[in-house]
Scaffold this motif. Structure first.
Motif, PDB file in Angstrom:
ATOM      1  N   GLY A  97       0.788  -1.225   0.000  1.00  0.00           N
ATOM      2  CA  GLY A  97       0.000   0.000   0.000  1.00  0.00           C
ATOM      3  C   GLY A  97       0.818   1.271   0.000  1.00  0.00           C
ATOM      4  O   GLY A  97       0.275   2.360  -0.225  1.00  0.00           O
ATOM      5  N   LEU A  98       2.116   1.181   0.251  1.00  0.00           N
ATOM      6  CA  LEU A  98       2.990   2.351   0.257  1.00  0.00           C
ATOM      7  C   LEU A  98       3.478   2.656  -1.151  1.00  0.00           C
ATOM      8  O   LEU A  98       3.605   1.749  -1.983  1.00  0.00           O
ATOM      9  CB  LEU A  98       4.194   2.112   1.165  1.00  0.00           C
ATOM     10  CG  LEU A  98       3.914   1.744   2.627  1.00  0.00           C
ATOM     11  CD1 LEU A  98       5.222   1.408   3.327  1.00  0.00           C
ATOM     12  CD2 LEU A  98       3.209   2.880   3.335  1.00  0.00           C
ATOM     13  N   ARG A  99       3.763   3.920  -1.408  1.00  0.00           N
ATOM     14  CA  ARG A  99       4.432   4.257  -2.670  1.00  0.00           C
ATOM     15  C   ARG A  99       5.865   3.722  -2.600  1.00  0.00           C
ATOM     16  O   ARG A  99       6.603   4.050  -1.684  1.00  0.00           O
ATOM     17  CB  ARG A  99       4.441   5.769  -2.880  1.00  0.00           C
ATOM     18  CG  ARG A  99       3.071   6.349  -3.178  1.00  0.00           C
ATOM     19  CD  ARG A  99       3.164   7.768  -3.700  1.00  0.00           C
ATOM     20  NE  ARG A  99       1.819   8.304  -3.963  1.00  0.00           N
ATOM     21  CZ  ARG A  99       1.154   8.114  -5.087  1.00  0.00           C
ATOM     22  NH1 ARG A  99       1.712   7.392  -6.044  1.00  0.00           N
ATOM     23  NH2 ARG A  99      -0.050   8.627  -5.253  1.00  0.00           N
ATOM     24  N   GLY A 100       6.213   2.929  -3.578  1.00  0.00           N
ATOM     25  CA  GLY A 100       7.519   2.271  -3.536  1.00  0.00           C
ATOM     26  C   GLY A 100       7.535   1.038  -2.655  1.00  0.00           C
ATOM     27  O   GLY A 100       8.608   0.493  -2.376  1.00  0.00           O
ATOM     28  N   GLY A 101       6.358   0.574  -2.216  1.00  0.00           N
ATOM     29  CA  GLY A 101       6.302  -0.564  -1.307  1.00  0.00           C
ATOM     30  C   GLY A 101       6.870  -1.841  -1.894  1.00  0.00           C
ATOM     31  O   GLY A 101       7.566  -2.600  -1.210  1.00  0.00           O
ATOM     32  N   VAL A 199      12.441   5.456  -0.494  1.00  0.00           N
ATOM     33  CA  VAL A 199      11.390   6.249   0.165  1.00  0.00           C
ATOM     34  C   VAL A 199      11.488   7.708  -0.260  1.00  0.00           C
ATOM     35  O   VAL A 199      10.486   8.335  -0.646  1.00  0.00           O
ATOM     36  CB  VAL A 199      11.515   6.115   1.699  1.00  0.00           C
ATOM     37  CG1 VAL A 199      10.573   7.095   2.392  1.00  0.00           C
ATOM     38  CG2 VAL A 199      11.205   4.684   2.134  1.00  0.00           C
ATOM     39  N   VAL A 200      12.687   8.276  -0.210  1.00  0.00           N
ATOM     40  CA  VAL A 200      12.870   9.690  -0.570  1.00  0.00           C
ATOM     41  C   VAL A 200      12.552   9.917  -2.040  1.00  0.00           C
ATOM     42  O   VAL A 200      11.873  10.887  -2.413  1.00  0.00           O
ATOM     43  CB  VAL A 200      14.303  10.142  -0.232  1.00  0.00           C
ATOM     44  CG1 VAL A 200      14.559  11.561  -0.754  1.00  0.00           C
ATOM     45  CG2 VAL A 200      14.550  10.076   1.261  1.00  0.00           C
ATOM     46  N   ARG A 201      13.023   9.014  -2.890  1.00  0.00           N
ATOM     47  CA  ARG A 201      12.796   9.163  -4.330  1.00  0.00           C
ATOM     48  C   ARG A 201      11.299   9.102  -4.652  1.00  0.00           C
ATOM     49  O   ARG A 201      10.810   9.857  -5.507  1.00  0.00           O
ATOM     50  CB  ARG A 201      13.538   8.048  -5.070  1.00  0.00           C
ATOM     51  CG  ARG A 201      13.447   8.114  -6.595  1.00  0.00           C
ATOM     52  CD  ARG A 201      14.498   9.014  -7.193  1.00  0.00           C
ATOM     53  NE  ARG A 201      14.316   9.135  -8.625  1.00  0.00           N
ATOM     54  CZ  ARG A 201      14.800   8.280  -9.528  1.00  0.00           C
ATOM     55  NH1 ARG A 201      15.512   7.234  -9.131  1.00  0.00           N
ATOM     56  NH2 ARG A 201      14.615   8.488 -10.817  1.00  0.00           N
ATOM     57  N   CYS A 202      10.569   8.223  -3.985  1.00  0.00           N
ATOM     58  CA  CYS A 202       9.139   8.091  -4.264  1.00  0.00           C
ATOM     59  C   CYS A 202       8.334   9.256  -3.688  1.00  0.00           C
ATOM     60  O   CYS A 202       7.239   9.552  -4.173  1.00  0.00           O
ATOM     61  CB  CYS A 202       8.621   6.771  -3.701  1.00  0.00           C
ATOM     62  SG  CYS A 202       9.260   5.320  -4.571  1.00  0.00           S
ATOM     63  N   ASN A 207       5.094   9.345  -9.057  1.00  0.00           N
ATOM     64  CA  ASN A 207       4.641   8.581 -10.215  1.00  0.00           C
ATOM     65  C   ASN A 207       5.568   7.416 -10.544  1.00  0.00           C
ATOM     66  O   ASN A 207       5.224   6.553 -11.354  1.00  0.00           O
ATOM     67  CB  ASN A 207       4.521   9.499 -11.439  1.00  0.00           C
ATOM     68  CG  ASN A 207       5.854  10.142 -11.809  1.00  0.00           C
ATOM     69  OD1 ASN A 207       6.562  10.631 -10.932  1.00  0.00           O
ATOM     70  ND2 ASN A 207       6.184  10.143 -13.089  1.00  0.00           N
ATOM     71  N   LEU A 208       6.766   7.360  -9.938  1.00  0.00           N
ATOM     72  CA  LEU A 208       7.706   6.278 -10.246  1.00  0.00           C
ATOM     73  C   LEU A 208       7.240   4.935  -9.691  1.00  0.00           C
ATOM     74  O   LEU A 208       7.544   3.890 -10.269  1.00  0.00           O
ATOM     75  CB  LEU A 208       9.094   6.602  -9.667  1.00  0.00           C
ATOM     76  CG  LEU A 208       9.875   7.760 -10.282  1.00  0.00           C
ATOM     77  CD1 LEU A 208      11.214   7.915  -9.581  1.00  0.00           C
ATOM     78  CD2 LEU A 208      10.080   7.537 -11.776  1.00  0.00           C
TER      79      LEU A 208
END
Length: 325
Positions: A97-101, A199-202, A207-208
Motif C-alpha cells: 500500500g505504500l508508494r515504492g512498497g 522512500v525519498v525518491r518516491c 509517479n515512479l
C-alpha cells in the motif's frame, strides 16, 4: 628472461588483467594467463612453474575453502525451496500500500536471502523472476525496478555468509569468522540506505512507484501477520543455524556451511519441493559454480606470487602512501 622493473611489471600485470576482461575472457583465464606470461618472461620456466604450482596447490588445499561448495549448494537449494516466494507474498501484503512498497519489499527480500545464500547469482535470479514482473506490471519505473533487483540481489556479496569472504579470508590470512562479523553491520547498513533512497525518491517523484490497489491486498491484519511470521520463520532459523554457530564460536565457517546445506535441504523437503531432478540440478550447478569460484581464487593466489616476486607490491605500497591525505 627479460629484466623488468617493478613499475613496468606492475603496469603489465594489472593492465593485462584489465585488457583480458575487456576482451571477454573469463576472469580466471585473464588472471592466470597474465601471471604465467609475466612469470615466464621475468623469471624463466623453472621459477615461474614452482611459484605457480606451489601457490595454486596451497591455495586450493586450504580447509576453509570447503565452505565454498557447501554455501553454494545451500544457496541453490534455497532457491528451489520456495522460501523467497512465500516471503515476497507476505511482504507484498504488508508494504504494497505504500508508494515504492514493492521496491522496498524487493530490497528486504534481497537482504534476507543474502543472509541465507551467500552468492549473488541465486538472489538476483530469484528477485528477477519474482519481484521484477510484479513491479513492472503495476506501473513501476523500469529503471527503479531494475535497480532494486540489482542492488538488493548484490547484497549477497557483502552480507555473511558471503562466498567472496570465504575465498578472500585464506588468501589474505584472515579469519573468515572475523570477516563475517565485520561485514555484518555494513551489509545491513547498505540495505537500509537503499530503502531510504527508495522512500525519498518516491516522495519526490510519486509517479515512479504507485501503490498496489487496495483490492489486491484486502486481507485482515491477523492474516497478514500470520503469513509474515510463517514466511520469515524458516529463513530466520537458517540464518541462526549458520551465522549464529559462527558468531558464538560453536562451529567454524566450514562446519557451519555444512549445517546450512543440510538446513536448506530440510527446508526444501518441508516445502515439498525436493525431487530427484531438482537435487540433480542443484548438484550440477554447485559443481559448475564452485569450480569457477575456486579456479578464480587459485589463479589469483598464484598471480599474487608472481606479483610479489617481481616486487610489484612495493610499487603499489609507494603509490598508495604517496596519495594525498
Amino acid at each position: 628472461m627479460i629484466d623488468l622493473s617493478p613499475e613496468l611489471a606492475a603496469i603489465l600485470m594489472l593492465g593485462g588483467i584489465f585488457v583480458g576482461v575487456l576482451l571477454g575472457y573469463p576472469l580466471a583465464i585473464s588472471i592466470g594467463g597474465v601471471g604465467i606470461v609475466i612469470g615466464l618472461l621475468a623469471f624463466g620456466p623453472r621459477i615461474a612453474g614452482e611459484l605457480y604450482y606451489g601457490r595454486f596447490y596451497s591455495g586450493l588445499e586450504n580447509y576453509v575453502l570447503l565452505a565454498v561448495p557447501l554455501f553454494i549448494f545451500m544457496g541453490i537449494m534455497l532457491e528451489h525451496s520456495g522460501v523467497a516466494e512465500g516471503m515476497y507474498d507476505a511482504l507484498y501484503l504488508s508494504f504494497g500500500g505504500l508508494r515504492g512498497g514493492l521496491a522496498i519489499t524487493t530490497v528486504l527480500i534481497g537482504t534476507v536471502v543474502a543472509a541465507c545464500v551467500g552468492i549473488i547469482g541465486a538472489s538476483v535470479t530469484m528477485l528477477a523472476l519474482i519481484a521484477l514482473p510484479a513491479m513492472i506490471n503495476r506501473g513501476y519505473d523500469r529503471s527503479l525496478a531494475a535497480g532494486c533487483v540489482a542492488g538488493g540481489g548484490s547484497l549477497g556479496i557483502l552480507i555473511p555468509p558471503s562466498v567472496m569472504l570465504v575465498v578472500y579470508g585464506p588468501m589474505a590470512n584472515l579469519s573468515v569468522g572475523r570477516l563475517f562479523f565485520g561485514a555484518f553491520i555494513p551489509g545491513f547498513l547498505l540495505s537500509a540506505m537503499y530503502i531510504a533512497y527508495i522512500v525519498v525518491r518516491c516522495i519526490i517523484q510519486p509517479n515512479l512507484a504507485p501503490p498496489v490497489p487496495a483490492a489486491e491486498r484486502s486481507q485482515p491484519a491477523s492474516v497478514k501477520l500470520y503469513k509474515l511470521l510463517k514466511s520469515m520463520l524458516p529463513p530466520t532459523l537458517l540464518i541462526l543455524a549458520v551465522l549464529g554457530s559462527i558468531f558464538f564460536g560453536v562451529a567454524a565457517p566450514t562446519e557451519a556451511a555444512g549445517v546450512g546445506a543440510l538446513a536448506a535441504t530440510l527446508l526444501a523437503i518441508g516445502y515439498r519441493k525436493l525431487t530427484w531432478p531438482i537435487l540433480k540440478q542443484t548438484a550440477m550447478d554447485t559443481v559448475r559454480t564452485s569450480g569457477m569460484v575456486l579456479l578464480i581464487g587459485a589463479m589469483a593466489f598464484a598471480f599474487v606470487g608472481i606479483f610479489m616476486r617481481a616486487n610489484c607490491d612495493d610499487v603499489v605500497t609507494r603509490f598508495l602512501l604517496a596519495a594525498p591525505g
